[in-house]
Write an enzyme that holds these catalytic residues in place. Structure first.
Site, mmCIF file in Angstrom:
data_model
loop_
_atom_site.group_PDB
_atom_site.id
_atom_site.type_symbol
_atom_site.label_atom_id
_atom_site.label_comp_id
_atom_site.label_asym_id
_atom_site.label_seq_id
_atom_site.Cartn_x
_atom_site.Cartn_y
_atom_site.Cartn_z
ATOM 1 C CE1 TYR A 33 1.106 -0.396 4.382
ATOM 2 C CE2 TYR A 33 0.049 1.754 4.420
ATOM 3 C CZ TYR A 33 0.866 0.823 5.010
ATOM 4 O OH TYR A 33 1.457 1.091 6.214
ATOM 5 C CE LYS A 147 3.233 2.995 3.116
ATOM 6 N NZ LYS A 147 3.323 3.009 4.570
ATOM 7 C CD GLU A 179 10.418 1.386 10.372
ATOM 8 O OE1 GLU A 179 10.349 2.364 9.617
ATOM 9 O OE2 GLU A 179 10.280 0.214 9.971
ATOM 10 C CG LEU A 204 8.493 2.163 4.640
ATOM 11 C CD1 LEU A 204 8.186 0.908 3.819
ATOM 12 C CD2 LEU A 204 7.226 2.937 4.906
#
Ligand code: PMP
Length: 282
Positions: A33, A147, A179, A204
Protein backbone atom coordinates in the site's frame (compact mmCIF):
# COMPACT_ATOMS: atom_id res chain seq x y z
CA UNK A 1 -22.15 11.63 3.47
CA UNK A 2 -20.82 8.44 1.96
CA UNK A 3 -17.40 8.43 0.32
CA UNK A 4 -16.73 7.31 -3.18
CA UNK A 5 -14.15 4.53 -3.18
CA UNK A 6 -12.30 3.04 -6.11
CA UNK A 7 -12.27 -0.72 -6.69
CA UNK A 8 -10.80 -2.24 -9.83
CA UNK A 9 -12.00 0.28 -12.38
CA UNK A 10 -15.18 1.41 -10.62
CA UNK A 11 -15.99 4.46 -8.54
CA UNK A 12 -18.63 3.38 -6.02
CA UNK A 13 -20.33 4.58 -2.83
CA UNK A 14 -18.38 2.87 -0.04
CA UNK A 15 -21.40 0.74 0.96
CA UNK A 16 -21.46 -0.83 -2.50
CA UNK A 17 -17.76 -1.57 -2.92
CA UNK A 18 -16.81 -5.27 -2.81
CA UNK A 19 -13.63 -7.36 -2.74
CA UNK A 20 -13.67 -11.15 -2.96
CA UNK A 21 -13.38 -13.32 0.15
CA UNK A 22 -10.68 -15.13 -1.86
CA UNK A 23 -8.59 -12.02 -2.41
CA UNK A 24 -5.07 -12.86 -1.23
CA UNK A 25 -4.85 -9.53 0.54
CA UNK A 26 -7.56 -10.79 2.86
CA UNK A 27 -6.26 -14.37 3.21
CA UNK A 28 -2.46 -13.86 3.26
CA UNK A 29 -1.87 -10.10 3.73
CA UNK A 30 -0.46 -10.53 0.21
CA UNK A 31 -0.51 -6.89 -0.73
CA UNK A 32 1.22 -3.54 -0.52
CA UNK A 33 0.00 0.00 0.00
CA UNK A 34 0.83 3.68 -0.07
CA UNK A 35 -0.54 6.71 1.73
CA UNK A 36 -0.09 10.17 0.24
CA UNK A 37 -1.17 13.38 1.90
CA UNK A 38 -3.24 16.07 0.24
CA UNK A 39 -2.84 19.72 1.19
CA UNK A 40 -4.86 22.49 -0.46
CA UNK A 41 -6.13 19.99 -3.04
CA UNK A 42 -2.63 18.91 -4.04
CA UNK A 43 -0.92 15.54 -3.64
CA UNK A 44 2.37 15.82 -1.72
CA UNK A 45 5.51 14.02 -2.95
CA UNK A 46 3.29 11.58 -4.82
CA UNK A 47 5.79 10.58 -7.50
CA UNK A 48 8.06 9.26 -4.74
CA UNK A 49 5.17 7.29 -3.23
CA UNK A 50 4.33 5.76 -6.61
CA UNK A 51 8.00 4.89 -7.19
CA UNK A 52 8.08 3.12 -3.83
CA UNK A 53 4.86 1.29 -4.74
CA UNK A 54 6.55 0.00 -7.89
CA UNK A 55 9.52 -1.15 -5.83
CA UNK A 56 7.32 -2.89 -3.23
CA UNK A 57 5.44 -4.67 -6.03
CA UNK A 58 8.61 -5.82 -7.73
CA UNK A 59 10.09 -7.11 -4.44
CA UNK A 60 7.11 -9.46 -4.06
CA UNK A 61 6.82 -10.32 -7.77
CA UNK A 62 3.39 -8.80 -8.08
CA UNK A 63 2.21 -7.27 -11.33
CA UNK A 64 1.27 -3.61 -11.22
CA UNK A 65 -2.49 -3.15 -11.67
CA UNK A 66 -1.86 0.02 -13.71
CA UNK A 67 1.00 2.34 -14.64
CA UNK A 68 2.04 5.10 -12.25
CA UNK A 69 0.49 7.66 -14.64
CA UNK A 70 -2.83 5.79 -14.62
CA UNK A 71 -2.74 5.42 -10.84
CA UNK A 72 -2.13 9.13 -10.43
CA UNK A 73 -5.07 9.89 -12.71
CA UNK A 74 -7.31 7.74 -10.51
CA UNK A 75 -5.97 9.50 -7.40
CA UNK A 76 -6.93 12.87 -8.90
CA UNK A 77 -10.36 11.60 -9.91
CA UNK A 78 -10.85 10.33 -6.34
CA UNK A 79 -9.83 13.66 -4.86
CA UNK A 80 -12.27 15.41 -7.13
CA UNK A 81 -15.18 13.02 -6.54
CA UNK A 82 -14.67 13.26 -2.77
CA UNK A 83 -13.98 17.01 -2.69
CA UNK A 84 -10.75 16.28 -0.87
CA UNK A 85 -8.96 19.49 -0.01
CA UNK A 86 -6.92 18.23 2.95
CA UNK A 87 -6.35 14.71 4.18
CA UNK A 88 -5.04 11.39 2.95
CA UNK A 89 -5.42 9.17 -0.05
CA UNK A 90 -4.85 5.47 0.61
CA UNK A 91 -4.14 2.99 -2.15
CA UNK A 92 -3.67 -0.74 -1.90
CA UNK A 93 -2.68 -3.42 -4.37
CA UNK A 94 -3.29 -7.07 -3.55
CA UNK A 95 -2.47 -10.14 -5.59
CA UNK A 96 -6.14 -10.70 -6.35
CA UNK A 97 -8.59 -13.55 -5.91
CA UNK A 98 -7.68 -17.23 -6.32
CA UNK A 99 -8.47 -20.48 -4.51
CA UNK A 100 -6.52 -20.54 -1.24
CA UNK A 101 -3.01 -21.80 -1.87
CA UNK A 102 0.29 -20.54 -0.42
CA UNK A 103 1.93 -20.46 -3.85
CA UNK A 104 1.23 -17.46 -6.01
CA UNK A 105 -1.64 -18.10 -8.44
CA UNK A 106 -0.60 -17.92 -12.10
CA UNK A 107 -3.61 -16.07 -13.42
CA UNK A 108 -4.87 -13.87 -10.58
CA UNK A 109 -5.43 -10.23 -11.49
CA UNK A 110 -4.09 -7.76 -8.95
CA UNK A 111 -6.75 -5.67 -7.18
CA UNK A 112 -6.42 -1.92 -6.87
CA UNK A 113 -8.41 -0.20 -4.15
CA UNK A 114 -8.35 3.46 -3.15
CA UNK A 115 -10.14 5.58 -0.59
CA UNK A 116 -9.78 9.09 0.79
CA UNK A 117 -9.79 10.35 4.38
CA UNK A 118 -10.69 14.01 4.87
CA UNK A 119 -8.67 15.20 7.86
CA UNK A 120 -6.97 18.32 9.18
CA UNK A 121 -3.35 17.30 8.94
CA UNK A 122 -1.47 20.59 8.72
CA UNK A 123 -2.79 22.03 11.99
CA UNK A 124 -2.43 19.53 14.76
CA UNK A 125 -2.79 19.79 18.51
CA UNK A 126 -0.53 16.75 18.73
CA UNK A 127 2.23 18.66 16.94
CA UNK A 128 1.91 21.47 19.50
CA UNK A 129 2.27 19.11 22.44
CA UNK A 130 4.47 16.37 20.99
CA UNK A 131 4.17 12.61 21.24
CA UNK A 132 4.81 10.43 24.26
CA UNK A 133 6.20 7.09 23.08
CA UNK A 134 7.01 3.81 24.75
CA UNK A 135 9.61 1.33 23.55
CA UNK A 136 8.77 -2.20 22.52
CA UNK A 137 10.77 -5.02 20.94
CA UNK A 138 10.61 -4.98 17.14
CA UNK A 139 8.87 -8.28 16.44
CA UNK A 140 8.08 -7.58 12.77
CA UNK A 141 9.38 -9.62 9.86
CA UNK A 142 12.73 -8.76 8.29
CA UNK A 143 11.57 -7.10 5.05
CA UNK A 144 10.33 -3.86 6.55
CA UNK A 145 11.51 -2.06 3.41
CA UNK A 146 8.46 -3.52 1.62
CA UNK A 147 5.32 -1.58 2.49
CA UNK A 148 3.02 -4.56 3.01
CA UNK A 149 -0.49 -4.51 4.45
CA UNK A 150 0.72 -6.97 7.09
CA UNK A 151 0.27 -4.48 9.92
CA UNK A 152 -0.74 -6.64 12.86
CA UNK A 153 2.38 -6.04 14.95
CA UNK A 154 2.31 -2.26 14.44
CA UNK A 155 -1.37 -2.39 15.51
CA UNK A 156 -0.49 -4.44 18.62
CA UNK A 157 2.28 -2.00 19.46
CA UNK A 158 0.08 1.09 19.00
CA UNK A 159 -2.62 -0.55 21.11
CA UNK A 160 -0.10 -1.35 23.87
CA UNK A 161 1.04 2.29 23.77
CA UNK A 162 -2.54 3.50 24.08
CA UNK A 163 -3.25 1.18 27.00
CA UNK A 164 -0.20 2.64 28.77
CA UNK A 165 -1.43 6.20 28.19
CA UNK A 166 1.14 6.88 25.45
CA UNK A 167 0.68 7.92 21.81
CA UNK A 168 2.94 5.52 19.94
CA UNK A 169 5.83 3.10 20.24
CA UNK A 170 9.44 3.06 19.06
CA UNK A 171 10.61 -0.39 18.14
CA UNK A 172 13.95 -1.74 19.35
CA UNK A 173 16.06 -4.56 17.94
CA UNK A 174 19.50 -5.69 19.17
CA UNK A 175 19.60 -2.66 21.44
CA UNK A 176 18.99 -0.12 18.66
CA UNK A 177 15.85 1.77 17.66
CA UNK A 178 14.65 0.65 14.24
CA UNK A 179 11.71 3.05 13.69
CA UNK A 180 8.27 3.98 15.01
CA UNK A 181 5.25 1.74 14.40
CA UNK A 182 4.25 3.85 11.38
CA UNK A 183 6.99 6.44 11.07
CA UNK A 184 10.76 6.92 10.94
CA UNK A 185 12.54 7.86 14.18
CA UNK A 186 15.01 10.74 14.54
CA UNK A 187 16.99 12.34 17.35
CA UNK A 188 18.83 15.67 17.58
CA UNK A 189 22.24 15.78 19.28
CA UNK A 190 23.45 18.63 21.50
CA UNK A 191 25.37 20.17 18.59
CA UNK A 192 22.23 20.17 16.41
CA UNK A 193 23.15 17.10 14.32
CA UNK A 194 20.21 15.01 13.13
CA UNK A 195 20.51 11.26 13.56
CA UNK A 196 18.29 8.73 11.83
CA UNK A 197 18.87 5.07 11.05
CA UNK A 198 20.43 4.27 7.67
CA UNK A 199 18.34 2.58 4.97
CA UNK A 200 18.30 -1.23 4.95
CA UNK A 201 15.70 -4.00 5.12
CA UNK A 202 15.28 -3.13 8.82
CA UNK A 203 13.12 -0.05 8.18
CA UNK A 204 10.68 1.40 5.69
CA UNK A 205 12.40 3.81 3.34
CA UNK A 206 10.24 6.74 4.33
CA UNK A 207 9.36 9.29 1.68
CA UNK A 208 9.09 12.01 4.32
CA UNK A 209 12.45 10.94 5.79
CA UNK A 210 14.04 11.50 2.40
CA UNK A 211 12.37 14.90 1.91
CA UNK A 212 13.41 16.06 5.40
CA UNK A 213 16.99 14.92 4.77
CA UNK A 214 17.08 17.01 1.61
CA UNK A 215 15.51 20.08 3.27
CA UNK A 216 17.95 19.80 6.20
CA UNK A 217 20.99 19.35 3.94
CA UNK A 218 19.99 22.44 1.93
CA UNK A 219 20.11 24.38 5.20
CA UNK A 220 23.53 23.03 6.20
CA UNK A 221 22.06 21.01 9.06
CA UNK A 222 24.35 18.04 9.76
CA UNK A 223 22.85 14.55 9.37
CA UNK A 224 24.23 11.22 10.54
CA UNK A 225 22.56 8.09 9.15
CA UNK A 226 23.28 5.46 11.76
CA UNK A 227 21.52 3.37 14.39
CA UNK A 228 21.03 4.85 17.87
CA UNK A 229 20.17 3.20 21.17
CA UNK A 230 17.19 3.92 23.36
CA UNK A 231 19.54 5.43 25.97
CA UNK A 232 21.04 7.77 23.39
CA UNK A 233 17.50 8.77 22.36
CA UNK A 234 16.44 9.38 25.98
CA UNK A 235 19.47 11.62 26.49
CA UNK A 236 19.04 13.45 23.17
CA UNK A 237 18.32 17.16 22.91
CA UNK A 238 15.22 16.52 20.79
CA UNK A 239 13.41 13.67 19.11
CA UNK A 240 10.80 13.47 16.37
CA UNK A 241 9.22 11.15 13.83
CA UNK A 242 8.43 11.59 10.15
CA UNK A 243 5.66 10.15 8.00
CA UNK A 244 3.46 11.21 5.10
CA UNK A 245 0.49 11.79 7.39
CA UNK A 246 2.29 13.34 10.38
CA UNK A 247 5.05 15.22 8.44
CA UNK A 248 7.54 16.11 11.20
CA UNK A 249 6.09 15.30 14.61
CA UNK A 250 8.00 16.09 17.83
CA UNK A 251 8.49 13.35 20.44
CA UNK A 252 8.64 14.68 24.00
CA UNK A 253 9.12 11.53 26.08
CA UNK A 254 10.28 7.94 25.74
CA UNK A 255 9.18 5.41 28.37
CA UNK A 256 8.20 8.29 30.66
CA UNK A 257 11.59 9.95 30.47
CA UNK A 258 11.42 13.52 29.10
CA UNK A 259 13.40 14.51 26.04
CA UNK A 260 15.10 17.86 26.64
CA UNK A 261 12.71 20.03 28.64
CA UNK A 262 9.75 17.81 27.76
CA UNK A 263 8.43 20.22 25.11
CA UNK A 264 8.71 19.98 21.30
CA UNK A 265 12.26 20.94 20.36
CA UNK A 266 13.15 24.03 18.34
CA UNK A 267 14.75 22.17 15.45
CA UNK A 268 11.84 19.68 15.29
CA UNK A 269 9.37 22.58 15.11
CA UNK A 270 11.51 24.37 12.54
CA UNK A 271 11.72 21.28 10.31
CA UNK A 272 7.95 20.83 10.53
CA UNK A 273 7.43 24.44 9.43
CA UNK A 274 9.98 24.10 6.62
CA UNK A 275 8.37 20.86 5.42
CA UNK A 276 4.88 22.39 5.37
CA UNK A 277 6.15 25.56 3.68
CA UNK A 278 7.87 23.56 0.95
CA UNK A 279 5.41 20.68 0.65
CA UNK A 280 3.59 22.21 -2.33
CA UNK A 281 6.84 22.04 -4.33
CA UNK A 282 7.48 18.30 -3.88
N1 PMP B 1 8.04 3.45 8.83
C1 PMP B 1 6.91 2.73 8.86
C2 PMP B 1 6.91 1.40 9.50
C3 PMP B 1 5.72 3.25 8.29
O1 PMP B 1 4.59 2.53 8.30
C4 PMP B 1 5.74 4.55 7.72
C5 PMP B 1 4.50 5.18 7.14
N2 PMP B 1 3.79 4.40 6.32
C6 PMP B 1 6.95 5.26 7.71
C7 PMP B 1 8.08 4.67 8.28
C8 PMP B 1 7.05 6.63 7.11
O2 PMP B 1 7.05 6.56 5.71
P1 PMP B 1 6.50 7.75 4.80
O3 PMP B 1 7.29 8.96 5.19
O4 PMP B 1 6.77 7.30 3.44
O5 PMP B 1 5.04 7.89 5.12
Amino acid sequence: MSRIVYVNGEYLPEEEARISVFDRGFLFADGVYEVSSVIAGKLIDNAAHLARLERSLSEIDMAAPASSEEIEKIQHEMMQRNNLDEGLIYLQVTRGAADRDFNYPKDAKPSLVMFTQAKKITQSAVAENGLNVISLPDLRWHRRDIKTVQLLYPSMAKQAAKEQGADDAWLVEDGFVTEGTSNNAWIVLDDGTLVTRELSNDILHGITRKAVMKLAAERQIRIEERPFTLDEAKGAKEAFVTSASAFVMPVVSIDGSSIGDGKPGDLSKRLRTIYLDEAHSF
